[in-house]
Design an enzyme around this catalytic site. Sequence first.
Site, PDB file in Angstrom:
ATOM      1  N   SER A  24      42.937  -6.194  60.211  1.00  0.00           N
ATOM      2  CA  SER A  24      42.490  -5.686  58.914  1.00  0.00           C
ATOM      3  C   SER A  24      42.308  -6.783  57.879  1.00  0.00           C
ATOM      4  CB  SER A  24      43.504  -4.662  58.381  1.00  0.00           C
ATOM      5  OG  SER A  24      44.775  -5.273  58.212  1.00  0.00           O
ATOM      6  N   CYS A  25      42.593  -8.032  58.246  1.00  0.00           N
ATOM      7  CA  CYS A  25      42.535  -9.121  57.271  1.00  0.00           C
ATOM      8  C   CYS A  25      41.732 -10.279  57.827  1.00  0.00           C
ATOM      9  CB  CYS A  25      43.947  -9.589  56.929  1.00  0.00           C
ATOM     10  SG  CYS A  25      43.974 -10.960  55.762  1.00  0.00           S
ATOM     11  N   GLY A  26      40.681 -10.653  57.104  1.00  0.00           N
ATOM     12  CA  GLY A  26      39.784 -11.672  57.602  1.00  0.00           C
ATOM     13  C   GLY A  26      40.198 -13.091  57.317  1.00  0.00           C
TER      14      GLY A  26
END
Length: 311
Positions: A127-129
Site C-alpha cells: 500500500s506504500c510506494g
Amino acid sequence: MGLTPDCQPIHSIFRWSSMNTRPRGALRIQASRSESVVDTLAVEAPLQVNINGRPWTTTMRTPGDDPFLVRGMLFSEGLLTDPAAELGWQPFDDPESGHIAAVDLTVAESALNQPFEDRRAQMSVSSCGLCGIRQWRDLFPGDFSPRLNGQIQLAADLIPAAMADLHHGMRAFGESGGCHGAAAYTARGRRLALFEDIGRHNAVDKVIGSLLSRDQLHLAVLLAVSGRISYEIVFKAFRARLPVLAAVSAPSSMAVEMADAFGLTVLGFCRDTRLTVYSHPERIKAQAQPRSRTARRRAAAPAPAGRRDQP
C-alpha cells in the site's frame, strides 16, 4: 459459527488461473444462510531486490512482470540515471509457490545514483510506494528534473474513454476485486501499456518499466490509475515526465500540492462523462456542448417581473 474445513487453500484441487490470482475455499454468510464457496484472491508476495551484490529493498507485490516492476521502480525513485541501462537479471524462485522471491541485479555503477544502499530502511508494503525512504531529500536526487511544461492538450472526452479502457482491461480485478490498475496512453488515446498489481504504485512502476524497456516512454501523455491519487503516484508520474494523471477517485492534498509544484495536471473522480481538474487545467480542452432549442429559447426569454436570477 466457526470456520469449516472447507476454508482451506485448494491448490491441489484447482490450478491457479494466473500469477495474479489464486482460488481459495471460503464460507459465505448471507442473512441466516451459509454456504461453502470457492473465491478468488489477488496474490501478494515479497520480492527481495539486490543490486550488484548489495541488498536494496524487499517489496510486496503481485507476481508477474517483475522485470518491468524493478526497472520502473529504480527509475521512478531516481536510482537509475540511465533509462536505457542494461540490467543483468538473476532470479531466485520460491520452490513452494513458483514465484520469483528474490532477484540479483547487475547494473553499471555509472548508471546508479550513489550511494543507494541506505535509501530504503525497511520492507515496502503493497500500500506504500515510497516506504523506507529515510529522508525527503532522498526523493530528489542530483539529476532532479525541472517542472513539466509544454503545450500538450487533451480533449476532455478522451479521459472517460481511457478510464473505461483501463477498467475493461483489469482482468485480475474482475476475478478477485483486489487489484489496482494503471495504464499509459498517447495524446490520441492509444493505449501503450496496462498492468495490475495489489499495490497501485507497483502497477504504475510496471507501466513505466514496460515503456522504458520498449523505448515508448516519450509517447506517453496520460497515466490513468484506479483508486485514489497519493503523493507517491504524482512523484512517479513526474519522474517519468507524464504530464497528465487521471484517477477514478480523489487525490490527496499533498498529491495536488506536489502536482502544482511539478507542473503536473491531476484529474480525479473520472467517472462516465464527469471529471474534476485539480491542477494545471490548461492541458484539458473541454468542448462546449451545443444547447438544445428549448434551452436557447429559455435563455432568450425575459425574466418574469420581480424575479432575480441566481448566479
